[in-house]
Structure formats: structure tokens, C-alpha cells
Design a protein around this motif. Structure first.
Motif, PDB file in Angstrom:
ATOM      1  N   THR A 214     -19.873  92.236   3.042  1.00  0.00           N
ATOM      2  CA  THR A 214     -18.926  91.104   3.100  1.00  0.00           C
ATOM      3  C   THR A 214     -18.127  90.984   1.803  1.00  0.00           C
ATOM      4  O   THR A 214     -18.616  91.300   0.722  1.00  0.00           O
ATOM      5  CB  THR A 214     -19.716  89.790   3.299  1.00  0.00           C
ATOM      6  OG1 THR A 214     -20.697  89.706   2.254  1.00  0.00           O
ATOM      7  CG2 THR A 214     -20.416  89.778   4.646  1.00  0.00           C
ATOM      8  N   LYS A 215     -16.904  90.499   1.965  1.00  0.00           N
ATOM      9  CA  LYS A 215     -16.054  90.185   0.823  1.00  0.00           C
ATOM     10  C   LYS A 215     -16.689  88.985   0.115  1.00  0.00           C
ATOM     11  O   LYS A 215     -17.071  88.007   0.772  1.00  0.00           O
ATOM     12  CB  LYS A 215     -14.665  89.826   1.348  1.00  0.00           C
ATOM     13  CG  LYS A 215     -13.729  89.189   0.379  1.00  0.00           C
ATOM     14  CD  LYS A 215     -12.429  88.860   1.120  1.00  0.00           C
ATOM     15  CE  LYS A 215     -11.573  87.916   0.296  1.00  0.00           C
ATOM     16  NZ  LYS A 215     -10.330  87.550   1.014  1.00  0.00           N
ATOM     17  N   PRO A 216     -16.826  89.055  -1.195  1.00  0.00           N
ATOM     18  CA  PRO A 216     -17.522  87.971  -1.898  1.00  0.00           C
ATOM     19  C   PRO A 216     -16.662  86.715  -2.004  1.00  0.00           C
ATOM     20  O   PRO A 216     -15.450  86.754  -1.810  1.00  0.00           O
ATOM     21  CB  PRO A 216     -17.775  88.569  -3.285  1.00  0.00           C
ATOM     22  CG  PRO A 216     -16.761  89.626  -3.454  1.00  0.00           C
ATOM     23  CD  PRO A 216     -16.387  90.108  -2.093  1.00  0.00           C
ATOM     24  N   ASN A 217     -17.349  85.628  -2.299  1.00  0.00           N
ATOM     25  CA  ASN A 217     -16.687  84.344  -2.598  1.00  0.00           C
ATOM     26  C   ASN A 217     -15.760  83.867  -1.484  1.00  0.00           C
ATOM     27  O   ASN A 217     -14.684  83.362  -1.749  1.00  0.00           O
ATOM     28  CB  ASN A 217     -15.881  84.448  -3.916  1.00  0.00           C
ATOM     29  CG  ASN A 217     -16.663  85.150  -5.006  1.00  0.00           C
ATOM     30  OD1 ASN A 217     -17.866  84.892  -5.145  1.00  0.00           O
ATOM     31  ND2 ASN A 217     -16.025  86.078  -5.714  1.00  0.00           N
ATOM     32  N   GLY A 284     -11.307  92.523   3.679  1.00  0.00           N
ATOM     33  CA  GLY A 284     -10.028  93.222   3.814  1.00  0.00           C
ATOM     34  C   GLY A 284     -10.200  94.699   3.527  1.00  0.00           C
ATOM     35  O   GLY A 284     -11.313  95.249   3.622  1.00  0.00           O
ATOM     36  N   ASP A 285      -9.099  95.312   3.073  1.00  0.00           N
ATOM     37  CA  ASP A 285      -9.144  96.755   2.766  1.00  0.00           C
ATOM     38  C   ASP A 285     -10.093  97.040   1.618  1.00  0.00           C
ATOM     39  O   ASP A 285     -10.791  98.048   1.590  1.00  0.00           O
ATOM     40  CB  ASP A 285      -7.730  97.220   2.409  1.00  0.00           C
ATOM     41  CG  ASP A 285      -6.788  97.061   3.595  1.00  0.00           C
ATOM     42  OD1 ASP A 285      -5.669  96.554   3.413  1.00  0.00           O
ATOM     43  OD2 ASP A 285      -7.212  97.396   4.714  1.00  0.00           O
ATOM     44  N   GLY A 286     -10.117  96.115   0.662  1.00  0.00           N
ATOM     45  CA  GLY A 286     -11.001  96.346  -0.491  1.00  0.00           C
ATOM     46  C   GLY A 286     -12.453  96.390  -0.095  1.00  0.00           C
ATOM     47  O   GLY A 286     -13.244  97.126  -0.686  1.00  0.00           O
ATOM     48  N   LEU A 289     -13.040  99.793   1.150  1.00  0.00           N
ATOM     49  CA  LEU A 289     -13.166 100.695  -0.006  1.00  0.00           C
ATOM     50  C   LEU A 289     -14.539 100.523  -0.647  1.00  0.00           C
ATOM     51  O   LEU A 289     -15.193 101.487  -1.033  1.00  0.00           O
ATOM     52  CB  LEU A 289     -12.076 100.385  -1.036  1.00  0.00           C
ATOM     53  CG  LEU A 289     -10.628 100.583  -0.601  1.00  0.00           C
ATOM     54  CD1 LEU A 289      -9.678 100.101  -1.693  1.00  0.00           C
ATOM     55  CD2 LEU A 289     -10.358 102.042  -0.261  1.00  0.00           C
ATOM     56  N   TRP A 290     -14.988  99.278  -0.725  1.00  0.00           N
ATOM     57  CA  TRP A 290     -16.296  98.994  -1.332  1.00  0.00           C
ATOM     58  C   TRP A 290     -17.409  99.647  -0.499  1.00  0.00           C
ATOM     59  O   TRP A 290     -18.302 100.297  -1.026  1.00  0.00           O
ATOM     60  CB  TRP A 290     -16.508  97.485  -1.425  1.00  0.00           C
ATOM     61  CG  TRP A 290     -17.838  97.100  -1.954  1.00  0.00           C
ATOM     62  CD1 TRP A 290     -18.985  96.842  -1.243  1.00  0.00           C
ATOM     63  CD2 TRP A 290     -18.199  96.975  -3.326  1.00  0.00           C
ATOM     64  NE1 TRP A 290     -20.021  96.566  -2.065  1.00  0.00           N
ATOM     65  CE2 TRP A 290     -19.569  96.615  -3.372  1.00  0.00           C
ATOM     66  CE3 TRP A 290     -17.493  97.093  -4.528  1.00  0.00           C
ATOM     67  CZ2 TRP A 290     -20.242  96.406  -4.567  1.00  0.00           C
ATOM     68  CZ3 TRP A 290     -18.166  96.878  -5.718  1.00  0.00           C
ATOM     69  CH2 TRP A 290     -19.510  96.538  -5.728  1.00  0.00           C
ATOM     70  N   ALA A 291     -17.285  99.520   0.829  1.00  0.00           N
ATOM     71  CA  ALA A 291     -18.299 100.103   1.718  1.00  0.00           C
ATOM     72  C   ALA A 291     -18.345 101.623   1.533  1.00  0.00           C
ATOM     73  O   ALA A 291     -19.418 102.212   1.385  1.00  0.00           O
ATOM     74  CB  ALA A 291     -17.979  99.746   3.162  1.00  0.00           C
ATOM     75  N   GLY A 308      -9.375  89.686   5.545  1.00  0.00           N
ATOM     76  CA  GLY A 308      -8.754  89.740   4.223  1.00  0.00           C
ATOM     77  C   GLY A 308      -7.341  89.205   4.311  1.00  0.00           C
ATOM     78  O   GLY A 308      -7.041  88.347   5.132  1.00  0.00           O
ATOM     79  N   SER A 309      -6.475  89.771   3.476  1.00  0.00           N
ATOM     80  CA  SER A 309      -5.092  89.293   3.479  1.00  0.00           C
ATOM     81  C   SER A 309      -4.229  90.267   4.272  1.00  0.00           C
ATOM     82  O   SER A 309      -3.729  89.947   5.328  1.00  0.00           O
ATOM     83  CB  SER A 309      -4.553  89.201   2.045  1.00  0.00           C
ATOM     84  OG  SER A 309      -5.610  88.861   1.194  1.00  0.00           O
ATOM     85  N   LEU A 310      -4.120  91.517   3.789  1.00  0.00           N
ATOM     86  CA  LEU A 310      -3.258  92.461   4.491  1.00  0.00           C
ATOM     87  C   LEU A 310      -4.004  93.101   5.656  1.00  0.00           C
ATOM     88  O   LEU A 310      -3.563  93.100   6.790  1.00  0.00           O
ATOM     89  CB  LEU A 310      -2.781  93.551   3.526  1.00  0.00           C
ATOM     90  CG  LEU A 310      -1.863  94.602   4.175  1.00  0.00           C
ATOM     91  CD1 LEU A 310      -0.516  93.988   4.489  1.00  0.00           C
ATOM     92  CD2 LEU A 310      -1.685  95.796   3.233  1.00  0.00           C
TER      93      LEU A 310
HETATM   94  N1  ATP Z   1     -19.159  93.585  -1.075  1.00  0.00           N
HETATM   95  C1  ATP Z   1     -18.337  93.558  -2.152  1.00  0.00           C
HETATM   96  N2  ATP Z   1     -18.868  93.500  -3.378  1.00  0.00           N
HETATM   97  C2  ATP Z   1     -18.069  93.452  -4.455  1.00  0.00           C
HETATM   98  N3  ATP Z   1     -16.695  93.446  -4.429  1.00  0.00           N
HETATM   99  C3  ATP Z   1     -16.124  93.506  -3.209  1.00  0.00           C
HETATM  100  C4  ATP Z   1     -16.904  93.560  -2.017  1.00  0.00           C
HETATM  101  N4  ATP Z   1     -16.049  93.592  -0.965  1.00  0.00           N
HETATM  102  C5  ATP Z   1     -14.789  93.584  -1.478  1.00  0.00           C
HETATM  103  N5  ATP Z   1     -14.837  93.531  -2.814  1.00  0.00           N
HETATM  104  C6  ATP Z   1     -13.671  93.459  -3.736  1.00  0.00           C
HETATM  105  O1  ATP Z   1     -13.064  92.212  -3.532  1.00  0.00           O
HETATM  106  C7  ATP Z   1     -11.641  92.340  -3.610  1.00  0.00           C
HETATM  107  C8  ATP Z   1     -11.014  91.653  -2.435  1.00  0.00           C
HETATM  108  O2  ATP Z   1     -11.572  92.248  -1.263  1.00  0.00           O
HETATM  109  P1  ATP Z   1     -10.578  92.607  -0.095  1.00  0.00           P
HETATM  110  O3  ATP Z   1      -9.554  93.538  -0.607  1.00  0.00           O
HETATM  111  O4  ATP Z   1     -11.377  93.065   1.061  1.00  0.00           O
HETATM  112  O5  ATP Z   1      -9.946  91.201   0.276  1.00  0.00           O
HETATM  113  P2  ATP Z   1      -8.411  90.912   0.241  1.00  0.00           P
HETATM  114  O6  ATP Z   1      -7.822  91.493  -1.020  1.00  0.00           O
HETATM  115  O7  ATP Z   1      -8.272  89.472   0.496  1.00  0.00           O
HETATM  116  O8  ATP Z   1      -7.887  91.696   1.516  1.00  0.00           O
HETATM  117  P3  ATP Z   1      -6.859  92.897   1.534  1.00  0.00           P
HETATM  118  O9  ATP Z   1      -7.451  93.951   0.653  1.00  0.00           O
HETATM  119  O10 ATP Z   1      -6.813  93.296   2.966  1.00  0.00           O
HETATM  120  O11 ATP Z   1      -5.570  92.368   0.990  1.00  0.00           O
HETATM  121  C9  ATP Z   1     -11.357  93.833  -3.608  1.00  0.00           C
HETATM  122  O12 ATP Z   1     -10.887  94.186  -4.905  1.00  0.00           O
HETATM  123  C10 ATP Z   1     -12.651  94.496  -3.358  1.00  0.00           C
HETATM  124  O13 ATP Z   1     -12.812  95.648  -4.184  1.00  0.00           O
END
Ligand code: ATP
Ligand code: NAD
Length: 521
Positions: A214-217, A284-286, A289-291, A308-310
Motif C-alpha cells: 500500500t501507498k503510505p500515509n 499509484g505508479d510509485g 515501482l516499490w513493489a 494514486g494520482s496519475l
Molecule cells: N509501500 C511503500 N513503501 C514506501 N514508499 C512507497 C510505498 N508505496 C509507494 N511509495 C512511494 O510513495 C510515493 C507516492 O506513491 P505513488 O506514486 O504510488 O502515489 P502517487 O504519487 O499519488 O500516484 P502516482 O504515482 O500514480 O502519481 C512514491 O514516491 C512511491 O515511491
């Protein structure tokens, strides 16, 4: 040592033994004459003579014992050497065998890469007892991880699910892989009929273990995560893995989540691919990438939900997570095999090319830039040791086709379908009127060297993270990694790609010209 007994003919039966490997008789150690004298000389009646004779016998016995002991230790040493030799020989045989099978495997891979139809492998699958050929270079050898069973939280032995990858094209019923290199018949070089090679994953045994990342926070992500875990446990009775901090958050919410499993250290993370059948990302995409960055080798199929956003690489909608997961767990699944780049930093001080730091795998790109320096970068670039160019500007992006829509796009690179195997070579603000981006084939090795006369060091970053300084003389070497990231498609690779550039980037979206207007005469 027992006294020597006289045998019936008055001869002394001297100690001798036939060892397992031809230990010689003791007598042969002495000149024949001496032995005959000893044995032939009858025992005299006088005591003095008897004493003299028994002294001589004792001396001979001692000598023989010493010889025997010396022989024994020599014998033991010889046995030890023989054992070591046999061990070494077995080890060399095993190594030769492994090397031979590796060469065969590489030949298979090369055949696959040259699309030799005769060599198209199908993935191994021990689940039904068939031992087939190994997987293709871009596939995932499910058999390689099937060997490891693990204990689930209810201490039941959980076997990794097996699956088969195949190519299929919509119109064509057979899923035979059509070779798409040119063929040569009657002097005509033609390109074989191209088929839309959508890759499909078919479960051969039910997936039992899911890792949720999961995306944190993000409160909405946490809520969905708890709901999804509850559904997967109650409706599908699956084993669930989450990151350590997520398990703490879940248990803070309710002790019901005690069944959720996690890991304690990085060593366990390295073994995750032997336990996990499926990865679900909520972000999101990040987060995708993290996975990917959590798997330094084979990557289980990833199902990215868009929170996420995009969300360029996250096609699944959170609102329909139950239907999506039902269909994914049942299969078959259309997947995009997203190639990764394997990067090595080679320091100038390294003694040879193989002395590199830990390789780093990227799903998007590796960038080499000027960092906080106000100077232009000065990067010497080579492709398979052929000089390509010298980059003078803000830096250089080496990107995968999946990353072609990320930083590389922003720097002016082309957008490339993620199933196209290739390496994008995109400069960042080059101070030159003629520097256009390139795309190399997937089999090359690219090397970016910081020259000794560079005014400042460069910086490398991997999928936007983990920046490393490259001093003058250091180099970054990059090539295609053998373990792609399989991401599930909502439709198929092409439709998902087109949807994301339309909806995510509004590619070539413009007002349509009105119908009315001057007419061609
Ligand atoms: N499980 C995780 N642990 C630590 N960091 C994470 C994790 N998942 C995502 N991140 C980091 O959190 C940041 C935001 O995540 P993510 O990119 O998925 O969300 P977003 O930026 O809102 O969406 P998008 O990338 O689609 O615009 C990224 O830089 C990513 O590397
Ligand atoms: N100037 C730029 O455009 C720029 C600068 C730095 C990093 N990036 C990209 O951000 C990536 C890291 O992403 P993050 O989410 O961890 O950081 P982040 O949160 O800063 O996201 C950067 C943006 O890039 C998008 N993105 C990431 N991968 C993408 C892809 N494959 N296709 C299309 N868009 C993509 C993300 O959705 C996000 O909107 C890097 O790999 C790099 O490609 C872009």
C-alpha cells in the motif's frame, strides 16, 4: 602386541595383513637372506642364545611395527588423498554438468530470443508431474520456486501455486507462438505473419498467498486494505502478507487481523517470491515501482489498483475490487511482461569489470545527471563497447519501454508500448541542436562513463530514488534484466496502454475541426 607364536614348523608367524588396497606383507620389507636366517636358525638350547635370539626378534618386531605404523599412516594419508580426489572429481563433474545445462539453457534462451519456433518453451510445471522445458527468458519459471513450501499462519504447509504462460492472439484459436523474424523461401525474404502476442497466465493450481502493498500515509488506502484483506480471508481463505508497518496498523485497528503475516528482515524479503502467488498494490505508479523493487529476482504477477494520482500503470478500479480479484484468482489473466534494466556501478578503483556494487533493478529508468552542480554533465556513452556519443547537458536517461511514459517522456523521448523490448536513450536538456533520442534493442549493454576531465561528478538515480554519486572514472553499466515484472491487464496490453495515454496524458487530445468550411474544388 601379542607375542609371536611359533608355527608347526618352528617358524614365527610374523604380523602381516592384506589391507583393502593391497597392503603388502611385512616380509617383503626385509632382504630375503636376513629373513631366512631369522626363520631358519633353530632356537638353541642355551639361555644366552635364547636371550640373544628373542632380543633380535623383539628388534625385528619393533622395526616391523614401526614400518607397519608408518605404512598405516602413509596408508591413511593415501586414503585421505584418495577421498579428497574423489570429492573434487565429483564436484567438478557436477560443475561441468551444471555448466553444460546452463549452456543448453542459454541456447534455449537464445533460440527463444531468435524466435526459433522449434525451441519455443512452455513453462515448467511440476504440479502435474510434467517436467517440461524451462521457461523462456522473459517468463517466470514457476517450477523454480515451486520447490519451497512454507507454513501458513495456521501452520498448514502452503505450496506456491504453479502457472503456465502462453502467447495467444484473439483471432487465432491455437496459442502457437508465431515466429516473427523473416523467413527465406525460394529466395524471397518475407516476414512471417505477425500475430498479436498477448501473454496469458493460466493457473495450474489455485493461488493461496497474496502480498498486499500500500501507498503510505493514505487513510483511504488503509481503509480499502483492511476491507480487501477481510474479504480475501473470509471468502477465499487466502494467506495474506503485508509490510511490517501495515500489520502494526491493522492490529491497532483490530486483533481480528492476527492471521495476517509479514517478515522480520531483508533476508526474508529476498525469499518472498518463493511464498507469494500474487501481489496486489493499492496506490499509484510509485507503489508499483516499490513493489517491483522488493523482488531482486523473479516477480510474482502484480495486480495494480489505482489509488494514486496519475495511475499510468494501475488499470484496476478500487470500486470493483471483488470482481477483479475473483477473475484474477480464477484466471486466465492477460499480463504485460514489463522488462526491467539491471544496473551496475563500477568504480574507477575497481580491479576489474566484475568488481561492481550490488546490481540495482529498475522498472522505469536510471538517470545520470549533474545533481546540484551548475556545470554541464560530460558523459561518455558506449553501446557494446562501441562509442555512441558524449552527452553535454543536464544528463541522460536510460529507460525501459514501461518508463518511456515517465521521465523519458518529459525529456522528449518517444512513448513506446511496454511490450516492446528495448532501451530508450534520452538526453536531459542536451546543449546541442542535433541530439535526438535513440532506442536500442534489448540485447545491448550500455555503459556511461564519467571522464577524468569532467568538471564535476555525476549522479545516478534509479526509478527516481537511491541517488549514487559517480566520480570521474566511475561508470554505470546497464542491460536488460532477466526477470520482468508481470502486471495484470484490465483488458490487454495494448488497450491498457492506449487507455493510459489517452486518459492519463490526454495524448493528442484536441478540439476536432468543424465540418463546415471551405471545400476542395
Ligand atoms: N509501500 C511503500 N513503501 C514506501 N514508499 C512507497 C510505498 N508505496 C509507494 N511509495 C512511494 O510513495 C510515493 C507516492 O506513491 P505513488 O506514486 O504510488 O502515489 P502517487 O504519487 O499519488 O500516484 P502516482 O504515482 O500514480 O502519481 C512514491 O514516491 C512511491 O515511491
Ligand atoms: N520531470 C519528470 O517528469 C520526472 C522527474 C522525476 C521523476 N520522474 C518519474 O517519477 C518516477 C518515480 O515515480 P514515483 O511515483 O515514485 O515518484 P513521484 O510520486 O514523484 O511520481 C512522479 C510521477 O511520474 C508518474 N510515473 C511514474 N512512473 C510512470 C510511468 N511508468 N509512466 C507514466 N508516468 C509515470 C507518477 O504517476 C507520478 O505522477 C521516476 O521513475 C521517473 O520516471 C519524472
Amino acid at each position: 602386541m601379542a607375542p609371536n607364536k611359533l608355527n608347526s614348523s618352528g617358524n614365527t608367524s610374523m604380523p602381516c595383513s592384506q589391507g583393502e588396497n593391497g597392503f603388502v606383507s611385512s616380509f617383503s620389507l626385509f632382504p630375503e637372506k636376513v629373513v631366512q636366517e631369522l626363520l631358519q636358525s633353530p632356537v638353541q638350547g642355551s639361555d644366552d642364545h635364547l636371550i640373544e635370539f628373542s632380543e633380535a626378534l623383539r628388534t625385528v618386531a619393533k622395526a616391523l611395527r614401526l614400518v607397519a605404523e608408518g605404512k598405516a599412516s602413509a596408508q591413511a594419508e593415501a586414503t585421505e588423498w584418495k577421498r579428497k580426489y574423489e570429492l573434487e572429481r565429483d564436484r567438478n563433474l557436477k560443475f561441468e554438468h551444471a555448466e553444460k545445462s546452463c549452456i543448453e539453457h542459454q541456447a534455449d534462451l537464445d533460440d527463444v530470443r531468435t524466435n526459433n519456433p522449434a525451441k519455443q518453451p512452455t513453462l515448467c510445471n511440476e504440479a502435474n508431474g510434467q517436467s517440461e522445458k524451462c521457461c523462456s527468458r522473459n517468463g517466470i519459471c514457476s517450477h523454480e520456486v515451486l520447490r519451497d513450501g512454507t507454513r501458513g499462519s495456521d501452520s498448514k504447509m502452503v505450496k506456491k501455486a504453479s502457472f503456465k504462460l502462453s502467447w495467444f492472439s484473439k483471432g487465432d484459436q491455437s496459442d502457437q507462438y508465431k515466429h516473427d523474424i523473416v523467413s527465406f523461401e525460394r529466395g524471397n525474404i518475407t516476414t512471417a505473419e505477425r500475430s498479436s502476442k498477448q501473454i496469458s497466465l493460466k493457473w495450474e493450481s489455485c493461488p493461496q498467498t497474496v502480498l498486499i502493498l500500500t501507498k503510505p500515509n493514505s487513510v483511504s488506502v488503509q481503509i480499502l486494505c483492511a476491507e480487501m484483506i477481510t474479504w480475501l480471508r473470509q471468502q477465499k481463505n487466502l494467506h495474506i502478507y503485508v509490510e511490517p508497518h501495515v500489520r502494526v496498523e491493522l492490529l491497532t485497528e483490530s486483533s481480528y487481523f492476527n492471521f495476517v503475516e509479514t517478515w522480520n528482515d531483508d533476508k526474508e524479503v529476498l525469499r518472498l517470491h518463493t511464498k507469494v502467488d500474487l501481489v496486489v498494490t493499492l496506490g499509484g505508479d510509485g507503489t508499483v515501482l516499490w513493489a517491483a523493487s522488493m523482488f531482486k529476482g523473479p516477480v510474482p504477477p502484480i495486480v495494480p489498483f489505482s489509488l494514486g494520482s496519475l495511475g499510468f500503470m494501475t488499470p484496476f478500479y478500487r470500486e470493483q475490487y471483488k470482481e477483479c480479484l475473483e477473475s484474477i484468482l480464477k484466471g486466465p489473466i492477460s499480463i504485460t511482461l514489463r522488462h526491467r534494466l539491471q544496473c551496475h556501478v563500477i568504480r574507477d578503483a575497481a580491479k576489474n569489470e566484475y568488481e561492481t556494487e550490488e546490481p540495482i533493478l529498475v522498472l522505469n529508468e536510471v538517470t545520470i545527471d549533474r545533481g546540484i552542480s551548475s556545470f554541464l554533465t560530460n558523459l561518455e556513452c558506449y553501446c557494446d563497447n562501441s562509442f555512441v556519443t558524449c552527452v553535454q547537458g543536464d544528463g541522460l536517461i536510460l529507460s525501459t519501454t514501461s518508463g518511456s511514459t515517465a521521465y523519458s517522456l518529459a525529456a522528449g523521448g518517444s512513448m513506446v508500448h511496454p511490450q516492446v523490448p528495448g532501451i530508450l536513450f534520452t538526453p536531459i536538456c542536451p546543449h546541442s541542436l542535433s541530439f535526438r533520442p535513440l532506442i536500442f534493442p534489448e540485447h545491448v549493454t550500455l555503459r556511461v562513463q564519467v571522464p577524468f576531465n569532467s568538471r564535476s561528478p555525476a549522479w545516478a538515480s534509479f526509478d527516481g530514488k537511491d541517488r549514487k554519486q559517480l566520480a570521474p572514472g566511475d561508470a554505470l553499466v546497464c542491460s536488460m534484466a532477466p526477470w520482468p515484472v508481470p502486471t495484470a491487464c484490465l483488458d490487454d496490453s495494448t488497450n491498457d496502454f492506449l487507455r493510459s495515454i489517452h486518459e492519463g496524458l490526454h495524448w493528442n487530445l484536441r478540439k476536432t475541426q468543424s465540418f463546415d468550411g471551405p471545400r476542395e474544388t
